[in-house]
Scaffold this motif. Structure first.
Motif, PDB file in Angstrom:
ATOM      1  N   ILE A   1       0.836  -1.205   0.000  1.00 50.94           N
ATOM      2  CA  ILE A   1       0.000   0.000   0.000  1.00 50.94           C
ATOM      3  C   ILE A   1       0.872   1.257   0.000  1.00 50.94           C
ATOM      4  O   ILE A   1       0.574   2.240  -0.695  1.00 50.94           O
TER       5      ILE A   1
ATOM      6  N   ASP B   1       3.582   1.645  -1.389  1.00 50.09           N
ATOM      7  CA  ASP B   1       4.127   1.816  -2.740  1.00 50.09           C
ATOM      8  C   ASP B   1       3.139   2.493  -3.688  1.00 50.09           C
ATOM      9  O   ASP B   1       3.509   2.849  -4.817  1.00 50.09           O
ATOM     10  N   ASN B   2       1.877   2.674  -3.247  1.00 50.25           N
ATOM     11  CA  ASN B   2       0.861   3.308  -4.094  1.00 50.25           C
ATOM     12  C   ASN B   2       0.915   4.829  -4.035  1.00 50.25           C
ATOM     13  O   ASN B   2      -0.029   5.510  -4.451  1.00 50.25           O
TER      14      ASN B   2
ATOM     15  N   ARG C   1      -0.209   6.984  -6.870  1.00 51.69           N
ATOM     16  CA  ARG C   1      -1.611   6.942  -7.276  1.00 51.69           C
ATOM     17  C   ARG C   1      -2.489   7.952  -6.535  1.00 51.69           C
ATOM     18  O   ARG C   1      -3.610   8.212  -6.955  1.00 51.69           O
ATOM     19  N   THR C   2      -1.989   8.495  -5.435  1.00 52.74           N
ATOM     20  CA  THR C   2      -2.836   9.344  -4.599  1.00 52.74           C
ATOM     21  C   THR C   2      -1.996  10.339  -3.815  1.00 52.74           C
ATOM     22  O   THR C   2      -0.815  10.083  -3.534  1.00 52.74           O
TER      23      THR C   2
END
Length: 402
Positions: free
Chosen positions: A185, A187-188, A191-192
């Motif tokens: 998570i 590593d995301n 994305r956000t």
């Protein structure tokens, strides 16, 4: 000549055999089935399990004050692709084992009295600490032992949990290792804007030594599921938990620092009130300090390029360019709202600088910084900050038919 060639070949053969004698191989290795390969560690307020209490009652000479519950997540080598002999159901690929006491190092050795597989720390990926512990103890006390432990790598990530930290090391999915899910998570981030840059043990040590306030990613556990939600605010002077930023305030902070790698901005068209989604491609922020006598102020220039990734506005009046300008303005207003909310929380509610304003002052005005650094958080709460936001839609697809 032929005899000479035979001699050379014979010599090479003898040397090859001799070299084999000096190859040690993996003489110091341990079979994975024989070690407790730890990948996650959770620290909570002391709360011993039933089996722990029974062990303590039967044990002798145990006068320790129960303060902290340590939970290790250990990889189960038999878990992947195996089945239990009785019911035929698949085993979990991890085991969670807990111990309660007042010394992390002593508790880790207590596991040796309960398991034939000693804890092996070099593959530890994440440490999760409950908010109640960080309110009670200084963070530097809680991570002192992991920082000193030569087995634990400084790249290990540190998170805060609003609930019990050991709940983050549980999963409904029997095929997942929860500690690795937490790493996945984090590593995301691309994305956000609601995920902080990962805070490793090495980075955390630097933050604590600097004396400045900072943030740690917050994770919420619920019935075997988890979610990254906002951030914990750690006060620099006390090294204790001050409070939390919610998810929107976390977004605002990302825009102020300019450290976002991606994400979305949802705004609403001024004319139709329909949602418009701006997808971030690039983001940068420049914090400029100004010193005028005893007055300190800052200008923050934020720029971003992105795309119109979703548009619910069906009918549009005027030209394509006019609509894009309207969409850019709507996204800019939303970013300004997020920034102002975060700024208010930092300066007025918590009175801490967790966005790096003090660091920019230190770099550009070192003499001024030396005078104010001792009470910087308090001084920061009164400084004037001007924000300028410029968003540019570079890519809007082809869906612009009237």
């Amino acid at each position: 000549m032929k005899q000479s060639n035979n001699y050379v070949r014979s010599l090479k053969g003898i040397l090859s055999i001799l070299l084999l004698l000096f190859l040690s191989g993996c003489w110091s290795s341990n079979e994975i089935e024989d070690i407790g390969l730890s990948v996650g560690l959770a620290l909570d307020e002391g709360k011993g399990s039933a089996i722990e209490e029974e062990f303590k009652q039967q044990g002798a000479g145990n006068n320790q004050t129960e303060k902290i519950t340590m939970t290790y997540q250990i990889v189960n080598p038999q878990g992947t692709g195996s089945e239990n002999k009785g019911g035929g159901s698949q085993q979990k690929p991890y085991l969670n084992i807990s111990e309660t006491g007042d010394s992390l190092h002593q508790m880790s050795r207590e596991f040796s009295l309960r398991s034939d597989r000693p804890i092996f720390g070099p593959h530890l990926k994440v440490i999760v600490i409950s908010k109640n512990l960080v309110r009670k103890y200084r963070l530097e006390q809680l991570v002192d032992q992991p920082l000193r432990d030569n087995e634990i790598r400084p790249s290990c990530l540190v998170l805060i949990s609003k609930g019990r930290a050991n709940e983050t090391l549980k999963s409904k999915d029997s095929g997942k290792i929860p500690a690795l899910r937490l790493i996945g998570i984090s590593d995301n981030e691309y994305r956000t804007t609601r995920i902080l840059p990962p805070m490793s043990l090495a980075k955390l040590e630097g933050k604590m030594h600097s004396g400045s306030s900072f943030l740690l990613q917050n994770v919420i556990p619920t019935n075997g599921e988890i979610k990254f939600s906002g951030a914990a605010v750690i006060r620099g002077k006390t090294k204790k938990l001050l409070g939390f930023f919610n998810e929107e305030e976390m977004e605002g902070l990302t825009w102020i620092t300019g450290k976002g790698k991606g994400g979305l901005v949802k705004s609403f068209d001024a004319a139709t009130k329909q949602p418009i989604i701006y997808e971030i491609k690039t983001m940068k922020s420049k914090i400029t300090p100004h010193v005028n006598g005893n007055n300190i102020s800052f200008d923050v220039k934020i720029e971003s390029e992105g795309s119109l990734s979703e548009n619910w506005v069906i009918s549009r009046e005027g030209s394509e360019n006019k609509f894009l300008k309207r969409a850019e303005k709507a996204a800019e207003e939303e970013v300004k709202r997020l920034i102002n909310t975060t700024g208010e929380k930092m300066q007025k509610d918590y009175q801490v600088d967790v966005a790096g304003f003090g660091n920019r002052l230190r770099i550009e005005h070192p003499k001024v910084w030396e005078k104010v650094k001792k009470d910087w958080d308090l001084i920061f709460s009164e400084v004037s900050i001007e924000y300028n936001v410029k968003l540019t839609i570079m890519d809007y697809g082809s869906n612009f038919k009237n």
